[in-house]
Design an enzyme around this catalytic site. Structure first.
Site, PDB file in Angstrom:
ATOM      1  N   ALA A  75     -34.670 -23.483 -30.920  1.00 49.10           N
ATOM      2  CA  ALA A  75     -34.141 -22.354 -31.695  1.00 49.10           C
ATOM      3  C   ALA A  75     -33.912 -21.131 -30.819  1.00 49.10           C
ATOM      4  CB  ALA A  75     -35.087 -22.020 -32.846  1.00 49.10           C
ATOM      5  N   ALA A  94     -31.317 -19.258 -27.692  1.00 42.42           N
ATOM      6  CA  ALA A  94     -29.939 -18.762 -27.715  1.00 42.42           C
ATOM      7  C   ALA A  94     -28.935 -19.891 -27.897  1.00 42.42           C
ATOM      8  CB  ALA A  94     -29.650 -17.989 -26.434  1.00 42.42           C
ATOM      9  N   TYR A 118       0.852  -1.185   0.000  1.00 40.70           N
ATOM     10  CA  TYR A 118       0.000   0.000   0.000  1.00 40.70           C
ATOM     11  C   TYR A 118       0.892   1.239   0.000  1.00 40.70           C
ATOM     12  CZ  TYR A 118      -4.259   2.675   0.909  1.00 40.70           C
ATOM     13  OH  TYR A 118      -5.305   3.550   0.823  1.00 40.70           O
ATOM     14  N   LYS A 168     -20.341 -20.560 -10.971  1.00 32.51           N
ATOM     15  CA  LYS A 168     -19.554 -20.430 -12.202  1.00 32.51           C
ATOM     16  C   LYS A 168     -18.146 -19.919 -11.870  1.00 32.51           C
ATOM     17  CE  LYS A 168     -20.211 -20.756 -16.728  1.00 32.51           C
ATOM     18  NZ  LYS A 168     -21.200 -19.971 -17.458  1.00 32.51           N
TER      19      LYS A 168
END
Length: 398
Positions: A192, A194, A36, A91
């Site tokens: 059909a 994404a 820092y 994720k």
């Protein structure tokens, strides 16, 4: 305790599944002064002169944002931004586990595409890449296209392209097993949205020439109500504007890919397919047809999105290595060439001698997966001119 209860208990115990950590110890005043003030001023001044140094002098170079508006979360639908956080966190955990990427969950509390786009652009300087996630169709197309055009870091909607790369890799392995050529087979895609349109575009880019797409009404055709991505596909794969039922479409098909809904494929339908047919039923958590039912109906190769069945088509084998390769060469984009390279790298990991009816897809836990994908993607990013770096990093050199 079932999986739902276990998932809740784990998150309650740990207050989520992510944390932050230090890359260097701060145990005394000297270490604090280096990390820092006053030491920190020096990297600030260097980055002021050359902003690209932020990728090597700060955490930015290894950070991906996993961003959602919560409008299409898993199979749960529009559940809101806060409720999407566990998926974004999960994720991010996969990024860390498989590619050592410090991914961060970010949810944006708006359904307005323009507000979403503006917010993501304002956050750009924090990250090396953007993983869009769980955004409803068709606005996901416009959001991704705008961000790709207007940002200088890779933007990737994994629900579309991660699924498409995994599906193409699985298809290439299956075609090798049944000894058929992608340019000569009849391919049908049921769904059909994404994911379906992205899979179609990937497979066409890989050399497919005979493709039919279906939605819930039958063969996809220009009825004046298609979104722009669907319209572009129909113009290429159905210029004669054919119409018909699901059964009409799959008769004599070599390949049937499902990104639709549970139970959409019946065993009797499988008998309409060509000899040595390939079926990937990727609806989650319940596929269009169960693996054992498809095989019993005469399908040569079947795969699903489930980890408890053979030939799992899982984008977890894609996005960690894909972003690892992209950010390691400081790529500005993830283009089609990089996506194809990822699919071919995955497919090549299953050696011809190891191909079996129940083994045409590489296991996501195979330790070779992230590096193989990353190396292929990094190399292609440099070759296609979207990387800031001009040479492969040492870890990718043969």
């Amino acid at each position: 305790m079932d999986l739902k209860q276990e998932s809740m208990a784990m998150r309650k115990q740990h207050n989520g599944i992510l944390t932050t950590g230090l890359k260097m110890p701060i145990n005394d005043r000297h270490a604090l002064a280096v990390a820092y003030t006053p030491g920190v001023a020096e990297p600030c001044l260097h980055i002021k002169e050359d902003e690209d140094l932020s990728f090597s002098l700060t955490l930015r170079g290894n950070v991906i944002a996993v961003i959602s508006d919560g409008t299409r979360v898993l199979g749960l639908g529009d559940i809101g931004a806060a409720a999407a956080i566990p998926v974004m966190e999960g994720k991010a955990a996969i990024y860390k586990r498989f590619a050592n990427i410090d991914a961060l969950p970010v949810v944006i509390n708006t359904k307005d595409p323009e507000e979403f786009i503006r917010t993501v652009k304002l956050l750009e300087k924090n990250y090396a890449g953007i993983n869009l996630e769980d955004i409803s169709s068709p606005k996901c197309y416009d959001i991704e296209d705008r961000l790709i055009e207007e940002m200088e870091i890779p933007v990737f909607h994994d629900d579309q392209h991660g699924t498409a790369i995994a599906a193409l890799a699985a298809l290439l392995g299956a075609l090798r097993f049944v000894k058929k050529d992608i340019s000569k087979v009849k391919i049908v895609i049921n769904g059909a949205g994404a994911a379906g349109t992205a899979i179609a575009n990937m497979i066409l880019a890989a050399g497919a020439t005979d493709m039919t797409m279906l939605n819930s009404k039958g063969i996809l055709h220009d009825n004046g109500k298609l979104n722009r991505v669907q319209k572009d596909l129909v113009d290429r794969i159905n210029p004669e504007n054919r119409q018909g039922t699901f059964q009409d479409a799959i008769k004599g098909a070599d390949v049937l890919l499902g990104v639709s809904k549970a139970g959409a494929f019946k065993p009797e339908d499988m008998k309409l397919l060509a000899k040595d047919s390939i079926v990937f039923a990727m609806a989650n958590p319940v596929p269009e047809i169960m693996y054992e039912d498809a095989i019993a109906a005469g399908v040569a190769v079947c795969g699903t999105g489930r980890s408890d069945m053979p030939n799992q088509v899982n984008n977890s084998s894609v996005f960690p290595g894909l972003f690892r390769g992209a950010i390691d060469v400081h790529s500005r984009r993830i283009n089609m060439e990089m996506k194809l390279a990822a699919a071919y790298a995955l497919a090549d990991l299953v050696d011809d001698k190891d191909l079996r009816q129940d083994n045409v897809v590489i296991d996501v836990f195979d330790e070779r997966v992230p590096l193989a994908v990353a190396k292929a993607v990094a190399k292609k990013a440099i070759e296609t001119g979207v990387a800031r770096m001009k040479e492969l990093p040492a870890q990718y050199r043969d």
